[in-house]
Design a protein around this motif. Structure first.
Motif, PDB file in Angstrom:
ATOM      1  N   VAL A 147       0.848  -1.191   0.000  1.00 19.02           N
ATOM      2  CA  VAL A 147       0.000   0.000   0.000  1.00 19.02           C
ATOM      3  C   VAL A 147       0.883   1.240   0.000  1.00 19.02           C
ATOM      4  O   VAL A 147       2.102   1.165   0.156  1.00 19.02           O
ATOM      5  N   TRP A 148       0.238   2.375  -0.144  1.00 15.21           N
ATOM      6  CA  TRP A 148       0.934   3.659  -0.072  1.00 15.21           C
ATOM      7  C   TRP A 148       0.201   4.593   0.892  1.00 15.21           C
ATOM      8  O   TRP A 148       0.643   4.842   1.995  1.00 15.21           O
ATOM      9  N   LEU A 151      -1.148   5.407   5.686  1.00 14.51           N
ATOM     10  CA  LEU A 151      -0.234   4.913   6.707  1.00 14.51           C
ATOM     11  C   LEU A 151       1.062   5.712   6.618  1.00 14.51           C
ATOM     12  O   LEU A 151       1.483   6.116   5.533  1.00 14.51           O
ATOM     13  N   GLY A 152       1.707   5.936   7.782  1.00 16.39           N
ATOM     14  CA  GLY A 152       3.026   6.566   7.789  1.00 16.39           C
ATOM     15  C   GLY A 152       3.015   7.969   8.361  1.00 16.39           C
ATOM     16  O   GLY A 152       2.023   8.690   8.304  1.00 16.39           O
ATOM     17  N   GLU A 157       5.657   4.635  12.994  1.00 20.78           N
ATOM     18  CA  GLU A 157       5.378   4.315  11.587  1.00 20.78           C
ATOM     19  C   GLU A 157       6.512   4.819  10.704  1.00 20.78           C
ATOM     20  O   GLU A 157       6.298   5.502   9.710  1.00 20.78           O
ATOM     21  N   ASP A 160       9.280   0.448   6.624  1.00 17.85           N
ATOM     22  CA  ASP A 160       8.542   0.125   5.410  1.00 17.85           C
ATOM     23  C   ASP A 160       7.801  -1.200   5.478  1.00 17.85           C
ATOM     24  O   ASP A 160       7.058  -1.553   4.564  1.00 17.85           O
ATOM     25  N   TRP A 164       0.016  -6.459   9.151  1.00 18.05           N
ATOM     26  CA  TRP A 164      -1.315  -5.853   9.212  1.00 18.05           C
ATOM     27  C   TRP A 164      -2.314  -6.950   9.542  1.00 18.05           C
ATOM     28  O   TRP A 164      -2.480  -7.901   8.778  1.00 18.05           O
ATOM     29  N   TRP A 175       4.096  -4.267   2.953  1.00 16.88           N
ATOM     30  CA  TRP A 175       5.190  -3.353   2.622  1.00 16.88           C
ATOM     31  C   TRP A 175       4.584  -2.049   2.134  1.00 16.88           C
ATOM     32  O   TRP A 175       3.648  -2.045   1.318  1.00 16.88           O
ATOM     33  N   GLN A 176       5.104  -0.937   2.662  1.00 20.46           N
ATOM     34  CA  GLN A 176       4.579   0.365   2.286  1.00 20.46           C
ATOM     35  C   GLN A 176       5.511   1.081   1.325  1.00 20.46           C
ATOM     36  O   GLN A 176       6.730   1.131   1.524  1.00 20.46           O
ATOM     37  N   SER A 273      -2.356   9.397   6.851  1.00 23.40           N
ATOM     38  CA  SER A 273      -0.963   9.523   6.405  1.00 23.40           C
ATOM     39  C   SER A 273      -0.625  10.992   6.159  1.00 23.40           C
ATOM     40  O   SER A 273       0.130  11.324   5.253  1.00 23.40           O
TER      41      SER A 273
END
Length: 883
Positions: A147-148, A151-152, A157, A160, A164, A175-176, A273
C-alpha cells in the motif's frame, strides 16, 4: 547500510479513466503494451513487468488486439508478466465488502484463464484501506500486501514493513511504498554519467525506512511505458554499489524475500498519512449522487439479483451466472479509485452514468425473470390459454430469517388496451380500472390494504414468443400486513374482497406528528425532526437540520470558505399529509436554504429540499426521503443529527463489520502537507449509544459522515465544487490532478437520498446483528412482484435461515463453478459464535470454503440435511457451499 538486496520492479500505474475518458487511455494503452510484449519477448534480462495489479488492462488490450492473447498467456505462464489479483484497482472504502470480493473473484478468474496470478494484494494508489483487507487477502490465499496512502508519518510508523492484522486475527506481511509512492524510481536513467545523482536521493528515501536488507525499487509511474533498459540499469547500479545486490524482480519475489523481517503489528483502517503523503479522504463527499447510485446497484445485485437467480436455478430455472458476471464486471469496472471517488472529468462521469444504467437494466431483468422461474410463471403459455389470467402478487423475503409485518407493494389494474400498429377492426378491451380490493393467500383469509397512491399509467406485458401487450392501467401503491415468511421464502397473494385494515396498534397522524407504539416523530417549524423513543422515554430534537457551508475546495479536498459561516434551514416550511395510517403514515415538508454561489446572474445560490417522513405501524425506524434541488456552487450541504452523546464513540458500518470512531480534533497548523478531515466513510449505518439512549442513522450503502465532540452526527448530502484540482487550498498543498473545471462536479439539479433514523441502545449496538437487521428491514424489505398476467403459480417451499446471535448474512449466490449455492455470513462480535444454517428442504452436502470458494472442508449435516452447524471465530467471514 550495506549488504542490501535491491529488487528492481518494472511496472506502470494505469488510471483506466480519470481526467480523460476511458477510450483515450485505452488508445494510449495499446502501443504501451505492444512495446512491452515485444520487449519482454526480445530481452530475457527484462525478467518481469508488473501490470498494475488489475486484470482489466488486459481486457482493454485484447479488445483491440485479440490476436495477442497467446503472447499474453505465454508471458504470464512463464512469470514474465504479473497480473492481478484485482480486476480493477478500486477505491476500497466506498464499494461494499461483497463488491470487493467480486472484484477479487473476477481478477482470479481472469488470471486463471491467462495463466497465473500475482499473490500480492497490490494497492498502490487507493485513498485509504479498510480494516478487513488483510482478512480478504487471506480469504483468497494471499499473504502479502503493498500500500501507499493511509499509513506513515506518525510515531512508530517510520519503517517500510508491517504486519497488518484483520479483525478476525488473520494477518498479511505489508510493505509500504515510500513517500514518493510507486514512481520513486521512474526517472532512474540507464546512463552511467547521470545515474549517480539520480540514484542518491532514491536510495536515501528507501534505505532510511528499510526494516531489513530487502528493498523494493519501483520503476514506473502513471501511464508510463516500460523503462527502456532495466537490465542495463541493474548492471550500472551494481557497479555503483558493489556491496549490495541488484535484481530485476517480480513483486512476489521481493515480498517472499522480505517476509521474515521483524515488523510492527497494525490493525484497523489505514486512513491517516497526513505527515507522510496525501491521504485525500475528502473524496468521500465528492459527486455524492454517483456514489449513491453505485450503492443502489450493489444492493440490487447482492441482495436481489444474485439470491433470486440462485434460488430460481435451484428450482429448475435457467443458469444466469454469465449475465450476473457481466453485470458485476460492468459495475466493478466503475469502481476504479479515481472514478468512484468522483475525481474525474465530466466525460468519465457521464460514461459511468450510462454504465450504471446498463447494470440496473440487467439487474431488473435478472430479478424479473428469476421470480418468474421461481413461481413457474410462463407468460407465453398464459397468452395462449383460453381462460383469463389471475393477477397475483409474489411477496419475497430477502432476509435469511423469518419475517412478516407491514409490506408495501405496487400493483397495476387493467383499464384498456393500447393498440400498436395499423388500425384494426377488432375492438379493444376495457375495464373500470381501480375498485376497492383486499389481498389473500391461497386458503387464507383476506386482509385489508391501505391505499397509498393511485396514478394512471402504461404497462407492457412481455413474453418471449409474443409481441408486448401494452395497456392503460391504474398504478396502485398499497400497504398490507404479511404473515411470517421463511428465510428467502415466497408467498403468493391474489385480489380478494375488500377489507378495512385493522387499526389496532397502528400508526396515527396528528398535525405534524406521526406515532406508533414504538416511537413518535414530529416535524418542527424549520423542517427538522423531533423523535421520542416510547420504549425508553428518550427524546432527540433538531434531527436532520439542513446546513450549508462554503466549500472552496476541489474534488479531492474539502476547504472551508474564509469566515466559515453556516446557513441553516429556517421557517416557514410547507407540510402536507401523504398517508394517514393505520399501516403507514407519511408527511411531506418543503423548504429552502441559501447556499454558496449562484448560477447564471444570481449572486447567491439556493437549495430547495423536499423531505418525506414515513412511519410503519410495526417498526421503530423512521424512514426519510430527502430530495435536494441544488441550484448553487461552492458549498457543502449536510444534515445535522444531534444525539446528546458527547464523549461516546460512534460505531460506523464497514465492509464485513463495524468500527468505533472518536471525533477527529486536530491543530491544522501541525499538518502543513494536508489538513486531516473530520469526516469519515461508513457503510449502511452509523450509531452511538450510552445505556438506553442511542440513535442510529441508516442508509442503503456508502455515505460520508462526521461525528463531533458534542455528540452531533453530520451526514454529507453533497459537495458542490467546481474544480477537479486546485493548488491554492489552505487544506492541501499543490495540485492533486491536472486542473480542469468539470461542469458536473457541483451536482446541480435534483438528487434523491434515502436514510432512516432509529432509536437504539448500547446493548443493541454491542450485539452486532441488531443494526444490520434494522438496515435490512429498511432496504431489503418484504418485496412484492406483481404479475398481472399470472395463472396457476406454484412457488417452492423455500426456507433458509441463519442461526447464531451476532451473525450477519452477507451473500446468497450461485457458486462460481458447479451447482452449489454459496451462503456467506460474518461474525459481528468480539466472541466466538456457534452458528448454523437451517433448511426447510434438506440439502445433500455442505462444505466450508474461503471467500474464493476454494480450500473445501466437508461439514456434517444434521436432521436429514435440514441443518449444518459451524463455528465463527470473532469477526470471521464464513462461506459455505451447499448442494
Amino acid at each position: 547500510m550495506t549488504g542490501l538486496i535491491f529488487y528492481l520492479i518494472p511496472h506502470t500505474h494505469w488510471d483506466r479513466e480519470w481526467y480523460l475518458p476511458g477510450a483515450a487511455f485505452q488508445a494510449r494503452l495499446i502501443p504501451v503494451l505492444d512495446d512491452l510484449i515485444e520487449r519482454l519477448q526480445r530481452d530475457p534480462g527484462y525478467r518481469s513487468f508488473l501490470l498494475d495489479g488489475q486484470t482489466v488492462l488486459v481486457q482493454d488490450y485484447l479488445q483491440v488486439r485479440p490476436e495477442r492473447e497467446a503472447d499474453i498467456r505465454a508471458l504470464v505462464k512463464t512469470g514474465r508478466l504479473q497480473l492481478g489479483p484485482w480486476y480493477v484497482l478500486a477505491d476500497e472504502l466506498i464499494p461494499s465488502g461483497e463488491a470487493l470480493v467480486r472484484n477479487l473473484l473476477l481478477g482470479a478468474a481472469d488470471c486463471e484463464r491467462l495463466g497465473g496470478r500475482s499473490d500480492v494484494l497490490y494497492s498502490p494508489d487507493a485513498f485509504g484501506h479498510p480494516a478487513v483487507l488483510p482478512t480478504l487477502a487471506r480469504e483468497f490465499g494471499i499473504k502479502h500486501g503493498v500500500v501507499w496512502r493511509g499509513l506513515g508519518g506518525e510515531a512508530g510508523e517510520d519503517r517500510d514493513t508491517y504486519c497488518w492484522r484483520g479483525p478476525d486475527g488473520k494477518d498479511i506481511a505489508l510493505w509500504q511504498l515510500p513517500p514518493a509512492g510507486y514512481e520513486i524510481g521512474a526517472a532512474l536513467p540507464a546512463d552511467p554519467a547521470r545515474l549517480p545523482a539520480a540514484w542518491a536521493p532514491v536510495r536515501r528515501a528507501l534505505v532510511s525506512r528499510a526494516a531489513g536488507s530487502h528493498v523494493a525499487v519501483f520503476i514506473g509511474a502513471d501511464h508510463h511505458a516500460a523503462h527502456p533498459d532495466v537490465p542495463r540499469l541493474r548492471d550500472l547500479l551494481a557497479e555503483l554499489e558493489p556491496d549490495s545486490a541488484f535484481r530485476v524482480s517480480r513483486l512476489d519475489e521481493f515480498c517472499r524475500g522480505a517476509e521474515n523481517t521483524k515488523a510492527q503489528v497494525l490493525s484497523g483502517d489505514l486512513r491517516w498519512s497526513y505527515h507522510y503523503t496525501w491521504t485525500l479522504q475528502g473524496v468521500h463527499g465528492t459527486r455524492a449522487p454517483l456514489k449513491r447510485r453505485n450503492s443502489d446497484l450493489e444492493l440490487w445485485l447482492e441482495r436481489f439479483a444474485e439470491p433470486l437467480a440462485a434460488l430460481a436455478r435451484r428450482a429448475g430455472g435457467r443458469d444466469r451466472r454469465a449475465l450476473l458476471d457481466h453485470a458485476w464486471r460492468t459495475l466493478v469496472g466503475c469502481q476504479f479509485h479515481d472514478v468512484i471517488a468522483g475525481t474525474v472529468s465530466d466525460a468519465v462521469a457521464q460514461s459511468v452514468a450510462a454504465r450504471h444504467d446498463a447494470v440496473e437494466a440487467i439487474a431488473r431483468e435478472l430479478v424479473r425473470d428469476s421470480v418468474r422461474d421461481l413461481v413457474h410463471h410462463d407468460a407465453d403459455a398464459v397468452r395462449e390459454q383460453a381462460r383469463p389470467p389471475r393477477p397475483s402478487l409474489v411477496v419475497w423475503n430477502g432476509a435469511t430469517r423469518t419475517r412478516g409485518g407491514v409490506a408495501v407493494a405496487d400493483l397495476t389494474l387493467f383499464r384498456r388496451d393500447v393498440r400498436i400498429g395499423p388500425p384494426s377492426r377488432k375492438d379493444g378491451r376495457e375495464a373500470p380500472g381501480y375498485a376497492a380490493f383486499g389481498l389473500a393467500t391461497a386458503g387464507g383469509a383476506p386482509v385489508g390494504v391501505q391505499v397509498l397512491g393511485l396514478t394512471p399509467g402504461l404497462e407492457r406485458l412481455e413474453a418471449s414468443r409474443h409481441y408486448p401487450d401494452l395497456d392503460e392501467v391504474v398504478r396502485v401503491r398499497v400497504a398490507f400486513p404479511v404473515l411470517p415468511i421463511g428465510g428467502l421464502g415466497l408467498s403468493v397473494w391474489s385480489l380478494a374482497e375488500p377489507r378495512v385494515p385493522e387499526p389496532h396498534d397502528g400508526v396515527t397522524v396528528r398535525g405534524p406528528t406521526l406515532a406508533n407504539p414504538h416511537v413518535e416523530v414530529s416535524l418542527d417549524a424549520a423542517g427538522a425532526l423531533t423523535l421520542v423513543d416510547r420504549r425508553s422515554g428518550e427524546r432527540f430534537s433538531d434531527l436532520l437540520r439542513m446546513e450549508v457551508e462554503g466549500d472552496a475546495g476541489d474534488t479531492y479536498t474539502y476547504c472551508p470558505e474564509p469566515g466559515g459561516a453556516v446557513a441553516r434551514a429556517r421557517a416557514p416550511i410547507r407540510v402536507r399529509r401523504l398517508a394517514s395510517g393505520p399501516l403507514v403514515a407519511a408527511l411531506e415538508a418543503r423548504f429552502g436554504v441559501a447556499a454558496g454561489g449562484g448560477l447564471g446572474r444570481e449572486r447567491v445560490g439556493r437549495v430547495d429540499v423536499r423531505l418525506v417522513v414515513t412511519l410503519h405501524a410495526d417498526s421503530a425506524v423512521v424512514r426519510c426521503v430527502i430530495e435536494v434541488d441544488n441550484q448553487a456552487t461552492n458549498h457543502r450541504l449536510r444534515a445535522r443529527i444531534p444525539t446528546g452523546l458527547a464523549g461516546v464513540p460512534a460505531v460506523a458500518g464497514t465492509a464485513f463489520g463495524a468500527i468505533a470512531r472518536a471525533p477527529v480534533v486536530v491543530d491544522a497548523a501541525a499538518y502543513p502537507l494536508e489538513t486531516p478531515v473530520a469526516t469519515a466513510p461508513a457503510q449502511r449505518f452509523v450509531a452511538a449509544a450510552e445505556g438506553r439512549r442511542g440513535l442510529a442513522l441508516l442508509a442503503p450503502g456508502f455515505f460520508e459522515h462526521e461525528w463531533t465532540p458534542r455528540g452531533d452526527l453530520l451526514l454529507t448530502l453533497l459537495r458542490a465544487v467546481g474544480e477537479l484540482s486546485r493548488r491554492d487550498l489552505t487544506t492541501r498543498t499543490g495540485h492533486a490532478a491536472w486542473p480542469t473545471a468539470p461542469p458536473g462536479a457541483p451536482c446541480v439539479g435534483v438528487t434523491r437520498i434515502e436514510v432512516a433514523l432509529a432509536p437504539v441502545s448500547a446493548a443493541e449496538i454491542e450485539r452486532g446483528d441488531a443494526l444490520p437487521a434494522m438496515w435490512e428491514d429498511c432496504f431489503v424489505p418484504l418485496r412484492g412482484f406483481w404479475l398481472r398476467d399470472a395463472a396457476g403459480l406454484t412457488p417452492p417451499a423455500t426456507d433458509i435461515v441463519l442461526e447464531g446471535a451476532g451473525l450477519v448474512m452477507s451473500a446468497a449466490k450461485a457458486a462460481q463453478a458447479g451447482s452449489p449455492l454459496v451462503l456467506r455470513c460474518y461474525n459481528a462480535t468480539d466472541g466466538k459464535v456457534a452458528g448454523a444454517w437451517r433448511f426447510g428442504e434438506g440439502i445433500r452436502t455442505a462444505h466450508r470454503v474461503r471467500a474464493d470458494e476454494r480450500e473445501s472442508t466437508p461439514l456434517v449435516l444434521e436432521g436429514r440435511g435440514h441443518r449444518v452447524r459451524f463455528v465463527a471465530e470473532p469477526h470471521e467471514i464464513v462461506t459455505i457451499l451447499v448442494t
